[in-house]
Design a protein around this motif. Structure first.
Motif, PDB file in Angstrom:
ATOM      1  N   LEU A  42      -6.301   5.203  37.861  1.00 23.79           N
ATOM      2  CA  LEU A  42      -6.277   6.365  36.800  1.00 23.79           C
ATOM      3  C   LEU A  42      -6.158   5.904  35.922  1.00 23.79           C
ATOM      4  O   LEU A  42      -6.845   5.257  34.642  1.00 23.79           O
ATOM      5  N   LEU A  43      -4.724   4.977  35.665  1.00 25.46           N
ATOM      6  CA  LEU A  43      -3.973   4.694  34.261  1.00 25.46           C
ATOM      7  C   LEU A  43      -4.953   2.829  34.273  1.00 25.46           C
ATOM      8  O   LEU A  43      -5.111   2.129  32.918  1.00 25.46           O
ATOM      9  N   GLY A  44      -5.681   2.348  35.451  1.00 19.43           N
ATOM     10  CA  GLY A  44      -6.369   1.286  34.735  1.00 19.43           C
ATOM     11  C   GLY A  44      -7.436   1.516  33.951  1.00 19.43           C
ATOM     12  O   GLY A  44      -7.983   0.363  33.699  1.00 19.43           O
ATOM     13  N   PHE A  45      -8.003   2.639  33.971  1.00 19.64           N
ATOM     14  CA  PHE A  45      -9.073   3.008  33.009  1.00 19.64           C
ATOM     15  C   PHE A  45      -8.716   2.293  31.388  1.00 19.64           C
ATOM     16  O   PHE A  45      -9.421   2.619  30.037  1.00 19.64           O
ATOM     17  N   VAL A  46      -7.654   2.530  31.528  1.00 21.46           N
ATOM     18  CA  VAL A  46      -6.621   2.475  30.303  1.00 21.46           C
ATOM     19  C   VAL A  46      -6.214   0.994  30.287  1.00 21.46           C
ATOM     20  O   VAL A  46      -6.728   0.710  28.731  1.00 21.46           O
ATOM     21  N   CYS A  47      -5.137   0.616  31.255  1.00 18.19           N
ATOM     22  CA  CYS A  47      -5.009  -1.060  31.168  1.00 18.19           C
ATOM     23  C   CYS A  47      -4.899  -0.908  32.426  1.00 18.19           C
ATOM     24  O   CYS A  47      -4.536  -1.609  33.623  1.00 18.19           O
ATOM     25  N   PRO A  48      -6.584  -2.327  32.515  1.00 17.85           N
ATOM     26  CA  PRO A  48      -6.641  -2.798  33.779  1.00 17.85           C
ATOM     27  C   PRO A  48      -6.046  -3.840  34.692  1.00 17.85           C
ATOM     28  O   PRO A  48      -6.694  -3.804  35.649  1.00 17.85           O
ATOM     29  N   LEU A  49      -5.080  -3.930  33.851  1.00 14.70           N
ATOM     30  CA  LEU A  49      -4.232  -4.759  35.127  1.00 14.70           C
ATOM     31  C   LEU A  49      -3.576  -4.023  35.497  1.00 14.70           C
ATOM     32  O   LEU A  49      -3.051  -4.572  37.054  1.00 14.70           O
ATOM     33  N   MET A  50      -3.605  -2.787  35.204  1.00 11.01           N
ATOM     34  CA  MET A  50      -2.346  -1.743  36.643  1.00 11.01           C
ATOM     35  C   MET A  50      -3.864  -1.891  37.689  1.00 11.01           C
ATOM     36  O   MET A  50      -2.789  -1.630  38.859  1.00 11.01           O
ATOM     37  N   TRP A  51      -4.654  -2.535  37.774  1.00 16.68           N
ATOM     38  CA  TRP A  51      -5.711  -2.560  39.282  1.00 16.68           C
ATOM     39  C   TRP A  51      -4.961  -3.558  39.946  1.00 16.68           C
ATOM     40  O   TRP A  51      -5.136  -3.431  40.709  1.00 16.68           O
ATOM     41  N   TYR A  52      -4.831  -4.650  39.187  1.00 16.60           N
ATOM     42  CA  TYR A  52      -4.239  -5.851  39.652  1.00 16.60           C
ATOM     43  C   TYR A  52      -2.913  -5.831  40.168  1.00 16.60           C
ATOM     44  O   TYR A  52      -2.590  -6.050  42.108  1.00 16.60           O
ATOM     45  N   TYR A  53      -2.037  -4.605  39.473  1.00 18.18           N
ATOM     46  CA  TYR A  53      -0.836  -4.337  39.898  1.00 18.18           C
ATOM     47  C   TYR A  53      -0.580  -4.320  41.274  1.00 18.18           C
ATOM     48  O   TYR A  53      -0.480  -4.722  42.415  1.00 18.18           O
ATOM     49  N   VAL A  79     -12.037  -1.375  42.981  1.00 22.49           N
ATOM     50  CA  VAL A  79     -12.206  -1.502  41.906  1.00 22.49           C
ATOM     51  C   VAL A  79     -11.626  -2.601  40.929  1.00 22.49           C
ATOM     52  O   VAL A  79     -12.436  -3.293  40.302  1.00 22.49           O
ATOM     53  N   ALA A  80     -10.908  -2.845  41.175  1.00 23.98           N
ATOM     54  CA  ALA A  80     -10.192  -4.737  40.960  1.00 23.98           C
ATOM     55  C   ALA A  80     -11.346  -5.331  41.126  1.00 23.98           C
ATOM     56  O   ALA A  80     -12.060  -6.463  40.121  1.00 23.98           O
ATOM     57  N   LEU A  81     -11.715  -5.622  42.328  1.00 24.51           N
ATOM     58  CA  LEU A  81     -12.758  -6.148  42.571  1.00 24.51           C
ATOM     59  C   LEU A  81     -13.875  -6.586  41.575  1.00 24.51           C
ATOM     60  O   LEU A  81     -15.072  -7.047  41.045  1.00 24.51           O
ATOM     61  N   VAL A  82     -14.716  -4.355  41.630  1.00 26.72           N
ATOM     62  CA  VAL A  82     -16.089  -4.727  40.719  1.00 26.72           C
ATOM     63  C   VAL A  82     -15.747  -5.054  39.367  1.00 26.72           C
ATOM     64  O   VAL A  82     -16.317  -5.699  39.113  1.00 26.72           O
ATOM     65  N   PHE A  83     -14.155  -4.117  38.962  1.00 25.48           N
ATOM     66  CA  PHE A  83     -13.915  -5.013  37.427  1.00 25.48           C
ATOM     67  C   PHE A  83     -14.253  -6.440  37.014  1.00 25.48           C
ATOM     68  O   PHE A  83     -14.204  -7.054  36.004  1.00 25.48           O
TER      69      PHE A  83
END
Length: 105
Positions: A42-53, A79-83
């Motif tokens: 959810l937080l990744g939509f604001v800060c995509p680095l959270m997806w990688y974390y 989601v990180a892969l798709v992004f």
């Protein structure tokens, strides 16, 4: 613990004899009870680095501490892969467009 020890005022842990880890996951998950994976999603939509974390945590087998985290961490990794793929396609299209604009002039 014997039943004789219970008479001394000691508490006996409640466990299932078939599954000793039954009471292991009685604690709520961190991050407001939704877990690190779903919170990162959810937080990744604001800060995509959270997806990688969360992806790093997923591939680092963080979910072995608590298997309930596995689904959220996997979702964040997807989601990180798709992004990443969308970002690469966008950058390639912009570079091709800029090259086309420069060659026209």
């Amino acid at each position: 613990m014997d039943t004789a020890d219970q008479g001394n005022g000691e508490y006996a842990p409640i466990r299932d004899s078939d599954d000793p880890q039954l009471g292991k996951f009685d604690k709520p998950l961190p991050c407001f009870g939704c877990g690190i994976g779903w919170f990162s999603l959810l937080l990744g939509f604001v800060c995509p680095l959270m997806w990688y974390y969360a992806t790093i945590l997923y591939f680092g087998n963080y979910y072995r501490k608590d298997p309930r985290e596995r689904a959220g961490l996997a979702a964040s990794a997807i989601v990180a892969l798709v992004f990443t793929i969308a970002l690469l396609i966008t950058v390639i299209v912009i570079i091709c467009w800029l090259v086309a604009c420069v060659t026209v002039m």
